[in-house]
Design a protein around this motif. Structure first.
Motif, mmCIF file in Angstrom:
data_model
loop_
_atom_site.group_PDB
_atom_site.id
_atom_site.type_symbol
_atom_site.label_atom_id
_atom_site.label_comp_id
_atom_site.label_asym_id
_atom_site.label_seq_id
_atom_site.Cartn_x
_atom_site.Cartn_y
_atom_site.Cartn_z
ATOM 1 N N ALA A 1 -34.827 13.639 34.404
ATOM 2 C CA ALA A 1 -34.831 15.079 34.316
ATOM 3 C C ALA A 1 -33.342 15.299 33.968
ATOM 4 O O ALA A 1 -32.350 14.752 34.098
ATOM 5 C CB ALA A 1 -34.889 15.812 35.701
ATOM 6 N N THR A 2 -32.942 16.400 33.304
ATOM 7 C CA THR A 2 -31.886 16.961 32.613
ATOM 8 C C THR A 2 -31.400 18.243 33.144
ATOM 9 O O THR A 2 -32.328 19.198 32.851
ATOM 10 C CB THR A 2 -31.708 16.889 31.121
ATOM 11 O OG1 THR A 2 -32.029 15.439 30.744
ATOM 12 C CG2 THR A 2 -30.271 16.989 30.608
ATOM 13 N N MET A 3 -30.442 18.447 33.721
ATOM 14 C CA MET A 3 -29.737 19.727 34.265
ATOM 15 C C MET A 3 -28.572 20.147 33.376
ATOM 16 O O MET A 3 -27.686 19.534 33.495
ATOM 17 C CB MET A 3 -29.369 19.522 35.708
ATOM 18 C CG MET A 3 -28.876 20.758 36.374
ATOM 19 S SD MET A 3 -30.029 22.224 36.492
ATOM 20 C CE MET A 3 -29.073 23.378 37.175
ATOM 21 N N LEU A 4 -28.690 21.306 32.821
ATOM 22 C CA LEU A 4 -27.623 21.814 32.164
ATOM 23 C C LEU A 4 -26.736 22.872 33.429
ATOM 24 O O LEU A 4 -27.279 23.602 33.745
ATOM 25 C CB LEU A 4 -27.797 22.788 31.023
ATOM 26 C CG LEU A 4 -26.928 23.540 30.738
ATOM 27 C CD1 LEU A 4 -25.517 22.700 29.844
ATOM 28 C CD2 LEU A 4 -27.241 24.777 29.220
ATOM 29 N N PHE A 5 -25.794 22.363 33.806
ATOM 30 C CA PHE A 5 -24.879 23.153 34.541
ATOM 31 C C PHE A 5 -23.768 24.232 33.898
ATOM 32 O O PHE A 5 -23.114 23.613 32.913
ATOM 33 C CB PHE A 5 -23.969 22.433 35.502
ATOM 34 C CG PHE A 5 -24.730 21.732 36.594
ATOM 35 C CD1 PHE A 5 -24.594 22.398 37.870
ATOM 36 C CD2 PHE A 5 -25.244 20.405 36.284
ATOM 37 C CE1 PHE A 5 -25.355 21.771 38.801
ATOM 38 C CE2 PHE A 5 -25.900 19.877 37.611
ATOM 39 C CZ PHE A 5 -26.063 20.370 38.744
ATOM 40 N N ILE A 6 -23.929 25.212 34.109
ATOM 41 C CA ILE A 6 -23.089 26.203 33.459
ATOM 42 C C ILE A 6 -22.324 27.048 34.732
ATOM 43 O O ILE A 6 -22.918 27.604 35.549
ATOM 44 C CB ILE A 6 -23.784 27.433 32.652
ATOM 45 C CG1 ILE A 6 -24.803 27.027 31.625
ATOM 46 C CG2 ILE A 6 -23.116 28.610 32.331
ATOM 47 C CD1 ILE A 6 -25.604 27.822 31.157
ATOM 48 N N VAL A 7 -20.929 26.851 34.536
ATOM 49 C CA VAL A 7 -20.257 27.366 35.670
ATOM 50 C C VAL A 7 -19.033 28.367 35.171
ATOM 51 O O VAL A 7 -18.411 28.177 34.177
ATOM 52 C CB VAL A 7 -19.220 26.015 36.036
ATOM 53 C CG1 VAL A 7 -18.433 26.320 37.372
ATOM 54 C CG2 VAL A 7 -20.094 24.821 36.591
ATOM 55 N N GLY A 8 -19.260 29.313 35.701
ATOM 56 C CA GLY A 8 -18.323 30.725 35.588
ATOM 57 C C GLY A 8 -16.744 30.214 35.441
ATOM 58 O O GLY A 8 -16.382 29.351 36.342
ATOM 59 N N ASN A 9 -16.091 30.717 34.706
ATOM 60 C CA ASN A 9 -14.748 30.494 34.447
ATOM 61 C C ASN A 9 -14.063 30.556 35.771
ATOM 62 O O ASN A 9 -14.357 31.728 36.592
ATOM 63 C CB ASN A 9 -14.242 31.070 33.278
ATOM 64 C CG ASN A 9 -14.323 30.291 32.189
ATOM 65 O OD1 ASN A 9 -14.589 29.052 31.911
ATOM 66 N ND2 ASN A 9 -14.760 31.116 30.918
ATOM 67 N N ASP A 10 -12.964 30.135 35.909
ATOM 68 C CA ASP A 10 -11.895 30.329 37.108
ATOM 69 C C ASP A 10 -11.342 31.774 37.013
ATOM 70 O O ASP A 10 -10.741 32.458 36.120
ATOM 71 C CB ASP A 10 -10.860 29.426 37.078
ATOM 72 C CG ASP A 10 -10.039 29.334 38.467
ATOM 73 O OD1 ASP A 10 -10.140 30.365 39.059
ATOM 74 O OD2 ASP A 10 -9.132 28.795 38.546
ATOM 75 N N GLY B 1 -14.671 25.496 35.071
ATOM 76 C CA GLY B 1 -15.665 26.389 34.343
ATOM 77 C C GLY B 1 -16.086 25.878 32.928
ATOM 78 O O GLY B 1 -15.185 24.944 32.646
ATOM 79 N N GLY B 2 -17.088 25.890 32.467
ATOM 80 C CA GLY B 2 -17.754 25.531 31.454
ATOM 81 C C GLY B 2 -19.185 24.921 31.657
ATOM 82 O O GLY B 2 -19.633 25.672 32.304
ATOM 83 N N SER B 3 -19.527 24.245 30.671
ATOM 84 C CA SER B 3 -20.848 23.830 30.661
ATOM 85 C C SER B 3 -21.108 22.326 30.494
ATOM 86 O O SER B 3 -20.397 21.767 29.410
ATOM 87 C CB SER B 3 -21.878 24.443 29.679
ATOM 88 O OG SER B 3 -21.594 24.435 28.204
ATOM 89 N N THR B 4 -21.770 21.532 31.102
ATOM 90 C CA THR B 4 -22.247 20.143 30.628
ATOM 91 C C THR B 4 -23.555 19.664 31.395
ATOM 92 O O THR B 4 -24.023 20.685 32.024
ATOM 93 C CB THR B 4 -21.120 19.381 31.543
ATOM 94 O OG1 THR B 4 -21.217 17.988 31.057
ATOM 95 C CG2 THR B 4 -21.405 19.364 33.213
ATOM 96 N N THR B 5 -24.074 18.657 30.696
ATOM 97 C CA THR B 5 -25.473 18.073 31.150
ATOM 98 C C THR B 5 -25.296 17.057 32.100
ATOM 99 O O THR B 5 -24.316 16.133 32.159
ATOM 100 C CB THR B 5 -26.289 17.834 29.966
ATOM 101 O OG1 THR B 5 -25.499 16.691 29.120
ATOM 102 C CG2 THR B 5 -26.625 19.057 29.052
ATOM 103 N N VAL B 6 -26.135 16.925 33.025
ATOM 104 C CA VAL B 6 -26.379 15.773 33.979
ATOM 105 C C VAL B 6 -27.598 15.217 33.930
ATOM 106 O O VAL B 6 -28.683 16.019 34.004
ATOM 107 C CB VAL B 6 -25.980 16.290 35.483
ATOM 108 C CG1 VAL B 6 -26.311 15.005 36.311
ATOM 109 C CG2 VAL B 6 -24.600 16.835 35.584
ATOM 110 N N THR B 7 -28.036 14.130 33.405
ATOM 111 C CA THR B 7 -29.314 13.425 33.385
ATOM 112 C C THR B 7 -29.444 12.643 34.668
ATOM 113 O O THR B 7 -28.557 11.752 34.838
ATOM 114 C CB THR B 7 -29.189 12.585 31.950
ATOM 115 O OG1 THR B 7 -29.279 13.523 30.851
ATOM 116 C CG2 THR B 7 -30.543 12.052 31.710
ATOM 117 N N MET B 8 -30.641 12.851 35.246
ATOM 118 C CA MET B 8 -30.746 11.833 36.144
ATOM 119 C C MET B 8 -32.092 10.842 35.743
ATOM 120 O O MET B 8 -32.915 11.313 35.126
ATOM 121 C CB MET B 8 -31.445 12.862 37.480
ATOM 122 C CG MET B 8 -30.285 13.898 38.012
ATOM 123 S SD MET B 8 -30.951 14.540 39.548
ATOM 124 C CE MET B 8 -32.416 15.557 39.182
#
Length: 483
Positions: A163-172, A130-137
């Motif tokens: 392109a840049t994707m912000l992934f927001i993942v719900g906590n466990d 869980g959390g948030s992070t960016t992935v740049t392609m």
């Protein structure tokens, strides 16, 4: 299904949250040739971004990925509307609309690899925590040179896309437990749904969450709401039945055995004469009742439902169950009036309307119905013992002897102002008669259709009219011949 995408539109719906501008496609068996077998409790979700695109927190509008979600992470290279045909990125030449991509490479830069894991060799991601992070392609690829621009007929030129994707993942949420895993909901009316609240323990931050509900047998219709502050969720239902309800919160599914029971009082309205009593019962209620009266001066009630008429007027006998109210409206009238209104309803239901035959048995018109019903109790409207007066004469008589009860107003229904036996006079219909009165209808009581909060949903009942009937003009008025 976790997402719903309209073909040809850059729109994603994640658990009811609309996310625009980037593609996330659910994959089920055979939808895309390269799809891997879905892992248990995981969801395969492809992500395709456009050149120069940045997906930010605002694009989620509260939705998120779940731990275990995985799929492709690449560029949307197709110019086709049916973007399910987007090809798996590789070094193999692929035809994409007008472009021919050769020797393409995609590099990924992940701000926090503990949240999103990337396999660059297969161009796939997996949500690991869980959390948030960016992935740049960054993609480099070659396309044929444009002879008009370069003067060269053959050869390749290198282009770049980012392109840049912000992934927001719900906590466990696998450690979350509930205060119970079965519940019974009692439904008290068609206007208000029954509810059951479930307290959650060991709950992480749910600012971003995926919430869903389904049933094992499709036997009941159920909806779901979440309070993140307490925290608890609420199941809402109005259809009786039994089923297993699955509540999904991020990466956990709770199974709840739910029973929904419709409660019905044996009476929702009752007309009593002074001194009379009856017992109000509640079908399907397994516990002890605790009835109350909104006006004990009119009628009292014991906890187990014995109602006794005390004073002319109206009161509501009620009980609160799971935050909803159920009950019965009781009208108390003088001796003989209960028979009058009962007779009026029977005439309206069983006899034929006819002005020429209004005085014969089996027939009625508006004024003869009132006269015939009151005659049963030995009361003669207008003092007429042998022939029913017309509506205008009844209205004039009621005003003259002080039985005028004001202009008819809908708000007075909610205030329980009218009594069974009251009569509505409709004016300005006949210029040759008193106040132009051309019609009369007898009020026979109230109909209670449940409660919205603590407010009763009430309608008047009539001798020869349907519920919901009322005044046509602002000057229509009411008289109370007796009571």
């Amino acid at each position: 299904m976790k997402c719903l995408v309209k073909r040809g539109l850059s729109v994603l719906i994640v658990f009811g949250i609309i996310v625009s501008s980037f593609f996330i496609t659910p994959v089920t068996g055979g939808a895309v040739s390269h799809a891997k077998k879905k892992a248990d409790n995981d969801t395969f979700r492809d992500v395709f971004l456009g050149d120069g695109q940045t997906v930010s927190e605002a694009d989620y509008e509260g939705g998120c990925f779940d731990i275990g979600d995985h799929g492709l992470l690449s560029f949307n290279k197709s110019k086709k509307k049916d973007w399910d045909e987007v090809y798996f990125p590789s070094n193999e030449s692929k035809t994409m609309g007008e472009d021919i991509f050769k020797n393409e490479t995609i590099n990924y830069e992940v701000a926090d690899p503990s949240i999103i894991e990337i396999d660059a060799s297969t161009h796939t991601y997996r949500a690991a925590a869980g959390g948030s992070t960016t992935v740049t392609m960054t993609m480099e690829y070659e396309v044929p040179k444009d002879p008009a621009a370069t003067g060269e007929a053959v050869g390749l030129t290198t282009k770049t896309r980012t392109a840049t994707m912000l992934f927001i993942v719900g906590n466990d949420t696998t450690g979350v437990t509930l205060d119970r895993y079965q519940a019974t909901i009692y439904v008290t009316s068609d206007y208000v749904d029954g509810k059951a609240e479930f307290q959650m323990y060991n709950c992480p931050n749910l600012t971003y969450h995926n919430l869903g509900v389904s049933t094992a047998g499709n036997k009941i219709d159920v909806s779901l709401s979440l309070d993140m502050n307490k925290p608890f969720f609420t199941l809402v239902c109005n259809s009786p039945g039994k089923d297993t309800v699955m509540v999904k919160l991020n990466n956990q599914v709770f199974q709840i055995k739910l029973t929904v029971i419709r409660l019905d009082p044996n009476r929702t309205s009752k007309v009593l004469e002074l001194g009379q009593s009856f017992t109000l019962k509640l079908k399907n209620w397994p516990k002890k009742t605790d009835w109350k009266s909104t006006d004990p001066k009119v009628a009292t009630v014991t906890a187990d439902g014995v109602v006794k008429a005390k004073k002319v007027g109206n009161t509501i006998i009620y009980m609160d169950i799971q935050g909803n109210r159920i009950g019965c409206i009781v009208s108390v009238v003088k001796k003989g009036i209960a028979k009058v209104v009962k007779r009026a309803m029977w005439i309206g239901d069983n006899w034929k309307y006819s002005q020429p035959l209004r005085m014969r048995s089996g027939y009625y018109d508006c004024s003869s119905l009132v006269w015939k019903a009151y005659r049963l109790s030995g009361r003669y409207v207008c003092g007429a013992t042998g022939y029913a007066p017309v509506a205008a004469d009844i209205g004039h008589w009621g005003v003259r002897i002080g039985r005028y009860k004001g202009k008819f107003r809908e708000k007075k229904i909610g205030k329980l102002y009218y009594l069974p036996g009251d009569c509505l006079l409709k004016v300005r219909m006949r210029s040759d008669r008193y106040k132009g009165i051309g019609h009369i209808e007898m009020i026979t009581g109230y109909s209670l259709h449940g409660f919205i909060g603590t407010k009763p949903v009430l309608y008047l009942t009539w001798g020869a009219r349907e519920e919901g009937y009322g005044a046509s003009r602002a000057d229509d008025f009411v008289i109370r011949p007796y009571n």
